[in-house]
Design a protein around this motif. Structure first.
Motif, PDB file in Angstrom:
ATOM      1  N   THR A  37       0.848  -1.182   0.000  1.00  0.00           N
ATOM      2  CA  THR A  37       0.000   0.000   0.000  1.00  0.00           C
ATOM      3  C   THR A  37       0.886   1.235   0.000  1.00  0.00           C
ATOM      4  N   VAL A  38       0.428   2.249  -0.697  1.00  0.00           N
ATOM      5  CA  VAL A  38       1.177   3.505  -0.733  1.00  0.00           C
ATOM      6  C   VAL A  38       0.157   4.640  -0.794  1.00  0.00           C
ATOM      7  N   ALA A  39       0.458   5.732  -0.083  1.00  0.00           N
ATOM      8  CA  ALA A  39      -0.402   6.913  -0.133  1.00  0.00           C
ATOM      9  C   ALA A  39       0.426   8.060  -0.695  1.00  0.00           C
ATOM     10  N   GLY A  40      -0.139   8.807  -1.648  1.00  0.00           N
ATOM     11  CA  GLY A  40       0.618   9.924  -2.198  1.00  0.00           C
ATOM     12  C   GLY A  40      -0.099  10.593  -3.354  1.00  0.00           C
ATOM     13  N   SER A  41       0.564  11.609  -3.891  1.00  0.00           N
ATOM     14  CA  SER A  41       0.053  12.336  -5.049  1.00  0.00           C
ATOM     15  C   SER A  41       0.194  11.452  -6.286  1.00  0.00           C
ATOM     16  N   PRO A  42      -0.474  11.811  -7.382  1.00  0.00           N
ATOM     17  CA  PRO A  42      -0.318  11.050  -8.625  1.00  0.00           C
ATOM     18  C   PRO A  42       1.156  10.907  -9.033  1.00  0.00           C
ATOM     19  N   GLU A  43       1.953  11.966  -8.864  1.00  0.00           N
ATOM     20  CA  GLU A  43       3.372  11.899  -9.220  1.00  0.00           C
ATOM     21  C   GLU A  43       4.088  10.847  -8.372  1.00  0.00           C
ATOM     22  N   ARG A  44       3.755  10.839  -7.100  1.00  0.00           N
ATOM     23  CA  ARG A  44       4.388   9.890  -6.181  1.00  0.00           C
ATOM     24  C   ARG A  44       4.037   8.445  -6.577  1.00  0.00           C
ATOM     25  N   ILE A  45       2.774   8.201  -6.928  1.00  0.00           N
ATOM     26  CA  ILE A  45       2.353   6.855  -7.317  1.00  0.00           C
ATOM     27  C   ILE A  45       3.071   6.437  -8.604  1.00  0.00           C
ATOM     28  N   ALA A  46       3.133   7.373  -9.558  1.00  0.00           N
ATOM     29  CA  ALA A  46       3.810   7.063 -10.825  1.00  0.00           C
ATOM     30  C   ALA A  46       5.280   6.732 -10.584  1.00  0.00           C
ATOM     31  N   GLU A  47       5.904   7.445  -9.637  1.00  0.00           N
ATOM     32  CA  GLU A  47       7.318   7.168  -9.301  1.00  0.00           C
ATOM     33  C   GLU A  47       7.493   5.754  -8.760  1.00  0.00           C
ATOM     34  N   VAL A  48       6.599   5.366  -7.857  1.00  0.00           N
ATOM     35  CA  VAL A  48       6.679   4.019  -7.285  1.00  0.00           C
ATOM     36  C   VAL A  48       6.566   2.974  -8.401  1.00  0.00           C
ATOM     37  N   ILE A  49       5.607   3.204  -9.291  1.00  0.00           N
ATOM     38  CA  ILE A  49       5.400   2.250 -10.387  1.00  0.00           C
ATOM     39  C   ILE A  49       6.652   2.152 -11.247  1.00  0.00           C
ATOM     40  N   GLU A  50       7.184   3.296 -11.634  1.00  0.00           N
ATOM     41  CA  GLU A  50       8.362   3.292 -12.491  1.00  0.00           C
ATOM     42  C   GLU A  50       9.544   2.634 -11.771  1.00  0.00           C
ATOM     43  N   ASP A  51       9.693   2.949 -10.490  1.00  0.00           N
ATOM     44  CA  ASP A  51      10.798   2.395  -9.709  1.00  0.00           C
ATOM     45  C   ASP A  51      10.727   0.874  -9.642  1.00  0.00           C
ATOM     46  N   TRP A  52       9.548   0.336  -9.360  1.00  0.00           N
ATOM     47  CA  TRP A  52       9.415  -1.125  -9.263  1.00  0.00           C
ATOM     48  C   TRP A  52       9.693  -1.798 -10.609  1.00  0.00           C
ATOM     49  N   ILE A  53       9.232  -1.145 -11.694  1.00  0.00           N
ATOM     50  CA  ILE A  53       9.455  -1.718 -13.025  1.00  0.00           C
ATOM     51  C   ILE A  53      10.953  -1.723 -13.332  1.00  0.00           C
ATOM     52  N   GLU A  54      11.607  -0.569 -13.096  1.00  0.00           N
ATOM     53  CA  GLU A  54      13.048  -0.470 -13.388  1.00  0.00           C
ATOM     54  C   GLU A  54      13.865  -1.409 -12.513  1.00  0.00           C
ATOM     55  N   SER A  55      13.374  -1.632 -11.291  1.00  0.00           N
ATOM     56  CA  SER A  55      14.085  -2.516 -10.357  1.00  0.00           C
ATOM     57  C   SER A  55      13.790  -3.992 -10.614  1.00  0.00           C
ATOM     58  N   ARG A  56      13.033  -4.251 -11.659  1.00  0.00           N
ATOM     59  CA  ARG A  56      12.646  -5.638 -11.965  1.00  0.00           C
ATOM     60  C   ARG A  56      12.002  -6.317 -10.750  1.00  0.00           C
ATOM     61  N   ALA A  57      11.119  -5.548 -10.137  1.00  0.00           N
ATOM     62  CA  ALA A  57      10.266  -6.125  -9.094  1.00  0.00           C
ATOM     63  C   ALA A  57       8.890  -6.435  -9.658  1.00  0.00           C
ATOM     64  N   ALA A  58       8.632  -5.986 -10.908  1.00  0.00           N
ATOM     65  CA  ALA A  58       7.287  -6.130 -11.490  1.00  0.00           C
ATOM     66  C   ALA A  58       7.344  -5.915 -13.000  1.00  0.00           C
ATOM     67  N   ASP A  59       6.395  -6.553 -13.717  1.00  0.00           N
ATOM     68  CA  ASP A  59       6.145  -6.235 -15.132  1.00  0.00           C
ATOM     69  C   ASP A  59       4.968  -5.282 -15.264  1.00  0.00           C
ATOM     70  N   GLY A  60       4.351  -4.990 -14.143  1.00  0.00           N
ATOM     71  CA  GLY A  60       3.165  -4.155 -14.118  1.00  0.00           C
ATOM     72  C   GLY A  60       2.499  -4.380 -12.774  1.00  0.00           C
ATOM     73  N   PHE A  61       1.264  -3.932 -12.645  1.00  0.00           N
ATOM     74  CA  PHE A  61       0.626  -4.004 -11.321  1.00  0.00           C
ATOM     75  C   PHE A  61      -0.808  -4.485 -11.394  1.00  0.00           C
ATOM     76  N   ASN A  62      -1.176  -5.120 -10.302  1.00  0.00           N
ATOM     77  CA  ASN A  62      -2.545  -5.510 -10.048  1.00  0.00           C
ATOM     78  C   ASN A  62      -3.102  -4.389  -9.162  1.00  0.00           C
ATOM     79  N   LEU A  63      -3.738  -3.410  -9.794  1.00  0.00           N
ATOM     80  CA  LEU A  63      -4.162  -2.210  -9.069  1.00  0.00           C
ATOM     81  C   LEU A  63      -5.379  -2.513  -8.187  1.00  0.00           C
ATOM     82  N   MET A  64      -5.246  -2.148  -6.908  1.00  0.00           N
ATOM     83  CA  MET A  64      -6.283  -2.458  -5.920  1.00  0.00           C
ATOM     84  C   MET A  64      -6.748  -1.166  -5.264  1.00  0.00           C
ATOM     85  N   PRO A  65      -7.571  -0.377  -5.943  1.00  0.00           N
ATOM     86  CA  PRO A  65      -7.979   0.921  -5.383  1.00  0.00           C
ATOM     87  C   PRO A  65      -8.674   0.721  -4.030  1.00  0.00           C
TER      88      PRO A  65
END
Lengths: 442, 442
Positions: free
Chosen positions: A365-393
């Protein structure tokens, strides 16, 4: 060029946060109202998501008293949504423990035809303890037996889908020949658990086979995924844990004779999004204030196969000794392990742990602005922790809308996410090939 | 005031005549194309039909080589059609022998929610011999055992639908109470064949229970229908036979403590319609000329549990001795009896019998102008041989269109058939009440 991101919308009640349904941003529609789910699917499609997904449990569960529950059955819901959408993939959960393989293979093949090749099957062995007694069992079969059955079951289902050559139908009114019967074969499956003659009674699905999705993350679950899964949903509380899982599963796929790209790995991501980071944290605090200790305890107990935590003090640090050994848990072993590892590492109070799990049941879980969420997504992808996400609003539809309107455009601007669909099938969206039919040469 | 007529459209391949798919009036769409079925459902809805219906068989069958086969699975198809229509009832066949009762109860409840209360379940025990081996059996269970199971099965399914009070959901975000758990009960079914704990995991269907439909016409089948069925599909080659069946079944319902109006009886009617009677007969001759002796023999054999008729001469009168005793047939006993009675009465040749059965597999067939068809319908209704009809157009969609455009208006003009829908549910169309919930007082 950056790797493309895959996004799946995990539809759950009125949002993934345990108290999401009590929030003003949640729908007031009933969970038996197909227009609610159709609306979510259309919003996700407008956001160019790869897919939507329904989880499932074959019992009502004790939490229903305090949590929005009793939703439509996933296979029937998906068939209806296939007529409300045109491009997005549609994934339904169905159980290998409690469904006849002929019926399951047939319904998913039918769904794939109805949707024009947009279907995925989330393969589950049904860990909830209450499912067994709804299907004639004294109790649910144990973890190892459920997986042994599932392994054979997937073989049966693939063989049924492959029991028709893609070109079996002739359909010639002039000669009166409809089907080339030699291009349709019995499967005559005789295994340890299943005996199924076949052939299936409808043609091979447009995708050859619906996409096989899997979410078990125990050692057995990971071995199963390495052999069979084409997309994997997985729960991690940290990027490090997700990266380890990612590396292990891709390696496992290669060891099983497949390519790393043959499995798309999608960790759960529950993003509480606000205009600013501060507003997002306020939202999460509001939601946490609406949670109920009894609901949390009941859910935690469920995760540990009915273990009773109610005698533990609420406000003292927990230790691993307060929990049973996850490998003895006859439910979802990997999720139990995620929780006990967290306890050993962070020593939360019981109250704190329940709040942490209320957000997304052990997913990140993460709380933040749209920019912050996009950063987390990009970071996980670049870190090869994910190919994408199962978004759970945490709250539906409000938090999905914010993601689609404010996070997706950031990802698109950075070239990380599609602006338009480039494919018509779920396999196409996920970058997966159409499986050849091993029984028929074209 | 005349009794209102009920009309159900029986959707089968590209028409009910065995060679219908070869006729220019048949669709060229695939039987896996949902838009074909959606189009038929919309045409029937435009004609103010009570309902549409899909039969089902859990095996591919030998006929597939020469007959349009391999259609969508009925439950998934119905869910999709629920989003394409707004008023017409939707009936799917599902098997008590080869489906888990929890799964069936749940999918039909879900369909009823998705459609807003327009669903019926055609209860079958699956007579086709090939179904058993697709579900782990050496062979299909015998007729008597299938019906014994079905009787208990229907009890389980009703109890699951009734396991939620209609008002169980509170859904109060203020207090956080979602469900009044005391208004949802376990069923704890422990019978001879099934053990099911319950409750179901979604709310009671809008209709209370989907409409229970049944088509077995053996002695066992009729007794079953008298106890459980709310609509009955039945096959008769003459009005006299239909009238006998009608009287017997209504009497049986009364003996079972129900009212005569609690069962709607709908014999099959395959109408070949032309502008004139002569044109209609020409159509039927064209269709018969397109039939294939081998297809007919294979179907006849199927009806008699695999009995081999191929050594019989094609052009000499048959006698009852050429056929096995229907009561020994482990398939659809009533249909076997209809056929042997016809043979004893009319002494047709084998070629003639196969042509007669090619029209609608033992259902009543008539060829004529729209006026002639309307007369037959009115006559059967007045003679208390029917409450309406299970319309089986020989060619789809052409013969449905003619019925909707030319027969329906005659019936409407005579005050026999609705001009507009007067109800929103299938129960409403059939004049059936909403079942009370025996477990909860309101």
């Amino acid at each position: 060029m950056p790797r493309p991101i895959h996004l799946n919308l995990f539809i759950h009640g009125r949002g993934h946060h345990e108290a999401g349904w009590r929030h003003p941003g949640a729908t007031r529609k009933a969970l038996t109202d197909i227009t609610y789910f159709a609306d979510l699917a259309k919003r996700a499609e407008a956001g160019r998501f790869d897919s939507i997904f329904f989880a499932d449990a074959l019992e009502l569960g004790d939490g229903a008293r305090y949590v929005a529950s009793g939703a439509l059955e996933p296979i029937t819901a998906l068939a209806a949504l296939a007529r409300e959408t045109t491009r997005i993939g549609l994934i339904a959960t169905a159980s290998t423990t409690y469904t006849e393989p002929f019926n399951l293979a047939r319904q998913f093949a039918s769904l794939d035809h109805i949707s024009g090749g947009r279907i995925g099957w989330n393969i589950v062995t049904s860990w909830v303890a209450g499912a067994g007694p709804n299907f004639g069992y004294e109790r649910a079969p144990e973890h190892a037996e459920r997986y042994a059955r599932a392994d054979e079951y997937v073989g049966v289902v693939k063989a049924l889908w492959d029991s028709w050559a893609d070109d079996a139908i002739i359909d010639d009114p002039q000669t009166g020949r409809f089907l080339e019967r030699e291009r349709v074969r019995r499967i005559d499956w005789k295994g340890s658990f299943y005996r199924v003659a076949g052939p299936l009674n409808l043609p091979r699905p447009p995708q050859g086979r619906p996409v096989l999705v899997q979410a078990g993350s125990s050692a057995t679950g990971k071995a199963f995924a390495a052999r069979h899964a084409e997309a994997v949903f997985t729960a991690h509380l940290s990027k490090a844990s997700a990266a380890d899982f990612y590396a292990e599963l891709k390696q496992g796929a290669i060891a099983a004779g497949r390519r790393a790209d043959d499995i798309v790995i999608l960790p759960g991501l529950s993003a509480a999004i606000g205009s600013t980071d501060a507003q997002a944290h306020t939202l999460l605090e509001e939601l946490n204030a609406l949670t109920d200790i009894q609901v949390g305890l009941s859910r935690l107990s469920n995760r540990f196969g009915g273990y009773d935590f109610s005698a533990l003090p609420l406000d003292q640090p927990l230790s691993r000794d307060d929990f049973p050994d996850p490998s003895t848990v006859q439910a979802a072993q990997s999720r139990a392990a995620v929780i006990t590892d967290l306890v050993a590492r962070e020593r939360p109070t019981l109250r704190g742990l329940l709040r942490q799990l209320a957000g997304a049941r052990g997913h990140f879980t993460v709380a933040g602005s749209p920019e912050r969420i996009a950063e987390v997504i990009e970071d996980w992808i670049e870190s090869r922790a994910a190919d994408g996400f199962n978004l759970m609003p945490p709250v539906l539809p409000a938090q999905l809308d914010i993601f689609v309107d404010h996070v997706v455009p950031i990802l698109q601007k950075r070239g990380l996410f599609r602006r338009e669909y480039e494919a018509d099938t779920l396999r196409g969206h996920y970058g997966l090939g159409r499986p050849a039919n091993p029984y028929f040469q074209n």
